[in-house]
Design a protein around this motif. Structure first.
Motif, short mmCIF file in Angstrom:
data_model
loop_
_atom_site.label_atom_id
_atom_site.label_comp_id
_atom_site.label_asym_id
_atom_site.label_seq_id
_atom_site.Cartn_x
_atom_site.Cartn_y
_atom_site.Cartn_z
N ALA A 133 13.82 -6.19 49.69
CA ALA A 133 15.60 -5.74 49.40
C ALA A 133 16.15 -5.70 51.39
O ALA A 133 15.28 -5.05 52.11
CB ALA A 133 16.05 -4.24 49.18
N PRO A 134 17.30 -5.12 51.52
CA PRO A 134 17.39 -4.69 53.46
C PRO A 134 16.93 -3.08 52.99
O PRO A 134 17.39 -2.63 52.06
CB PRO A 134 18.57 -5.05 53.27
CG PRO A 134 18.77 -6.07 52.10
CD PRO A 134 18.24 -6.24 51.13
N VAL A 135 16.37 -3.13 53.98
CA VAL A 135 15.89 -1.54 54.20
C VAL A 135 17.05 -0.85 54.00
O VAL A 135 18.05 -0.55 54.89
CB VAL A 135 14.84 -1.38 55.59
CG1 VAL A 135 14.87 0.08 55.27
CG2 VAL A 135 13.88 -2.42 55.90
N VAL A 136 16.71 0.62 53.37
CA VAL A 136 17.82 1.45 52.78
C VAL A 136 17.98 2.68 54.36
O VAL A 136 16.55 2.91 53.44
CB VAL A 136 17.65 1.86 51.43
CG1 VAL A 136 19.46 2.74 51.66
CG2 VAL A 136 18.38 0.29 51.20
N LEU A 137 18.47 2.89 54.71
CA LEU A 137 18.53 4.43 55.36
C LEU A 137 18.95 5.26 55.04
O LEU A 137 20.44 5.04 54.61
CB LEU A 137 19.39 4.10 56.58
CG LEU A 137 18.61 2.28 57.79
CD1 LEU A 137 19.01 2.41 59.48
CD2 LEU A 137 16.79 2.67 57.86
N ALA A 138 18.51 6.66 54.89
CA ALA A 138 19.43 7.14 53.80
C ALA A 138 19.27 8.80 54.36
O ALA A 138 18.37 9.28 55.20
CB ALA A 138 18.84 7.10 52.66
#
Length: 256
Positions: free
Chosen positions: A145-150
């Protein structure tokens, strides 16, 4: 002081110096009166300042995205609206901000990588992108999946993110709590089929102290992580039911 006492003291100092070469722990520092020697006291104060800075430095998702070599990213926040709230309310750092859930693309993903600031943005800025790249390169055939920047995120926020995106696994790369010997330590937490509010820490595998050259290297972390992911997918588990056996043969050879 007699020659014998001088010889014993010299031997002691040499022993402590040799031991210090093998650890970052502050051992055998000596004393000046009833206090630490000035040099060591100043080093301690510097380390404390670095730890505080690591906790309070703002997350820079643009810097992480720039290091991901063109991998798609999406940005989210936790329910903690600011840093003070994040530190005082750990529960809010484990939940998605209500308006950010809609930003997450749903799909049939094998894994989603979540890069979370945690308690050390410095660790994330310096190490996270390289670990994601190295690990992804070892996952041929996986749907990533697209990398999630949290932002303002704790480990369990990955459960909420993976559940919302439909990902089978989640890898949360998070800045670990800084100590007096390391303010840039990155942790990687792997969870199979996470469920918000149900999954516990016993359901996760953790790789800690990723920070070359003094800790685990990017290649070493990626190799261990990819191995755990492959085995976890086969068995349908992570956490206490999944053991990292990647070093067992090397250890056995050393013992024989």
């Amino acid at each position: 002081m007699t020659d014998r006492q001088v010889a014993v003291l010299t031997d002691d100092l040499a022993l402590w110096a040799a031991m210090r070469r093998h650890t970052q722990a502050r051992i055998g520092l000596g004393r000046a009166g009833s206090a630490l020697p000035t040099r060591h006291r100043l080093e301690l104060q510097t380390a404390h300042a670095a730890a505080r800075d690591a906790v309070h430095s703002p997350f820079e998702p643009d810097a992480v995205a720039a290091g991901l070599a063109g991998m798609p990213t999406v940005r989210v926040r936790s329910a903690a609206g600011d840093r003070l709230t994040y530190l005082q309310r750990p529960d809010l750092g484990r939940r998605l901000h209500p308006t950010d859930r809609a930003h997450l693309p749903a799909g049939d993903w094998d894994v989603v990588f979540v890069v979370a600031d945690g308690l050390s943005s410095r660790a994330v800025h310096e190490h996270a992108a390289a670990v994601v790249r190295e690990t992804a390169a070892r996952l041929a055939g996986w749907s990533i999946a697209p990398v999630v920047l949290a932002e303002q995120a704790r480990v369990a926020l990955g459960d909420d993110i993976a559940h919302a995106m439909g990902a089978t696994m989640v890898v949360v790369l998070v800045g670990e709590r800084p100590g007096m010997s390391a303010a840039d330590s990155l942790g990687a937490y792997l969870t199979y089929r996470p469920t918000p509010g149900v999954t516990t820490d016993a359901d996760r595998n953790c790789l800690s102290n990723i920070r070359p050259p003094l800790g685990l290297t990017y290649e070493g972390a990626a190799g261990k992580l990819a191995g755990l992911m492959g085995r976890g997918r086969e068995l349908g588990v992570t956490g206490v039911a999944l053991k990292d056996e990647s070093d067992h043969s090397a250890v056995s050879e050393q013992l024989l």
